[in-house]
Scaffold this active site. Structure first.
Site, PDB file in Angstrom:
ATOM      1  N   LYS A 131       0.871  -1.363  -0.253  1.00  0.00           N
ATOM      2  CA  LYS A 131       0.199  -0.094   0.098  1.00  0.00           C
ATOM      3  C   LYS A 131       0.665   1.402   0.322  1.00  0.00           C
ATOM      4  O   LYS A 131       0.537   2.053  -0.479  1.00  0.00           O
ATOM      5  CB  LYS A 131      -0.878   0.171   1.169  1.00  0.00           C
ATOM      6  N   ASN A 151     -11.480   1.676   3.261  1.00  0.00           N
ATOM      7  CA  ASN A 151     -12.947   1.453   2.312  1.00  0.00           C
ATOM      8  C   ASN A 151     -13.963   1.495   3.168  1.00  0.00           C
ATOM      9  O   ASN A 151     -14.163   1.291   4.715  1.00  0.00           O
ATOM     10  CB  ASN A 151     -11.841   0.677   1.829  1.00  0.00           C
ATOM     11  N   ASP A 171      -5.747   2.518  -3.199  1.00  0.00           N
ATOM     12  CA  ASP A 171      -4.548   3.263  -2.672  1.00  0.00           C
ATOM     13  C   ASP A 171      -4.507   4.321  -4.426  1.00  0.00           C
ATOM     14  O   ASP A 171      -3.888   5.350  -4.090  1.00  0.00           O
ATOM     15  CB  ASP A 171      -2.847   2.167  -3.906  1.00  0.00           C
TER      16      ASP A 171
END
Ligand code: ADP
Length: 310
Positions: free
Chosen positions: A43, A187, A255
């Site tokens: 990430k 998220n 990302d």
């Protein structure tokens, strides 16, 4: 705000080992698989690459393995114009890797071996202090030890550098630290884990995000996949509509969103405008396969947007 945004990403890198399979082998069995692909991931690295491709100066603070993957990851940072002076090799450790198995129905089974990422320490942040202080933003995720993430948040507060915390992969967090970050960007799944509230409907998502604001989070931005993104803070609640695309592979969309959100936030200082641009950049990344492979540069981004206007 700034002519050339300058951001520090303090976080992970991985090598994605993607195998397309007909089926998973049973215990003790060997089966042949039709296809294999290797990609740069993690990430932190993904967000750094999105930022750099859009034109930001990026300082990466990360740990790579004492193996061929480590060398390649460092080379990839350099090829993307990322300052990798604080990307160190951990002697005796493997690089972070993610063996990913994808079946014909596009279902994923993923293993994560964090390897060298486990060695990123608060001292590494301090060692890079003078260069981090020259940045206008610090970006963090949770694929490195939590104590390092918390230390980096405090570093940002102490030196008045805004902090974006992407709480991914989802984990329970200490709000003493989280509330000091300027932006918390989960998220839906991560929001569910952090808030311990359901996220099945838009009303539930708003309530879960609001609960984090009540616990002290300043700006909660929830990425909503094909539904766009949502900002909740003390003063407002804004749903930023998605950018409609024909999506084929959403790996790395989160990302792409964070990297581009950071870029446009530094450029304009306007949160909602940065979310609008990030929705576009992330949506476009889902039109191509792969993670970093689907992150385009500023020139191509402008051209794609121009082409979609008509
Ligand atoms: P993650 O990859 O972390 O699960 P999301 O699925 O929420 O993150 O996607 C991140 C962002 O990417 C979304 O907020 C949205 O802007 C964009 N995005 C993802 N999937 C789509 C899609 N199918 N159509 C349009 N935009 C998308």
């Amino acid at each position: 705000m700034n002519a050339r945004p300058k951001a520090a990403v303090i976080g992970s890198n991985m090598i994605d080992l993607v195998t397309l399979i007909d089926r998973m082998p049973k215990l003790g069995e060997t089966v042949e698989a039709p296809h294999f692909d290797i990609g740069f991931g993690g990430k932190g690295a993904n967000q750094a690459v999105a930022l750099a491709r859009l034109g930001a100066d990026v300082l990466m603070v990360s740990k790579v393995g004492d193996d061929i993957f480590g060398l390649e990851v460092k080379r990839n940072f350099e090829e993307n114009g990322i300052d990798s002076r604080y990307v160190d090799v951990v002697v005796g450790a493997s690089n972070g890797v993610a063996p990913i198995f994808v079946d014909k129905e596009a279902n994923n089974s993923i293993l994560i071996i964090k390897g060298a990422n486990n060695a990123l320490s608060p001292e590494d942040v301090d060692r890079a202090a003078e260069d981090i202080k020259k940045c206008n933003l610090i970006i963090l995720q949770l694929e490195v030890p939590l104590k390092t993430v918390y230390h980096a948040i405090e570093f940002g507060v102490k030196h008045k550098i805004p902090v974006i915390l992407n709480p991914a992969p989802g984990a329970e967090l200490d709000f003493e630290y989280v509330r000091q970050a300027d932006f918390l960007v989960p998220n839906e799944t991560e929001l569910e884990i952090i808030s311990r509230m359901p996220v099945g409907t838009m009303d539930e998502i708003v309530a879960a995000a609001r609960s984090l604001v009540e616990k002290g989070a300043r700006n909660v931005i929830v990425t909503l996949g094909a539904k766009g993104s949502l900002l909740v803070n003390e003063n407002e609640e804004v749903h930023v509509e998605p950018f409609a695309v024909k999506s084929t592979d959403s790996t790395g969309a989160g990302d792409a969103f964070i990297g581009s959100f950071a870029y446009y936030l530094l450029q304009s200082g306007n949160i909602v405008e940065a979310m609008r641009m990030a929705n576009r950049y992330a949506a476009i990344s889902t039109m191509k396969p792969g993670t970093q492979k689907s992150f385009i540069g500023m020139k191509e981004f402008s051209e794609v947007l121009e082409g979609m206007k008509s």
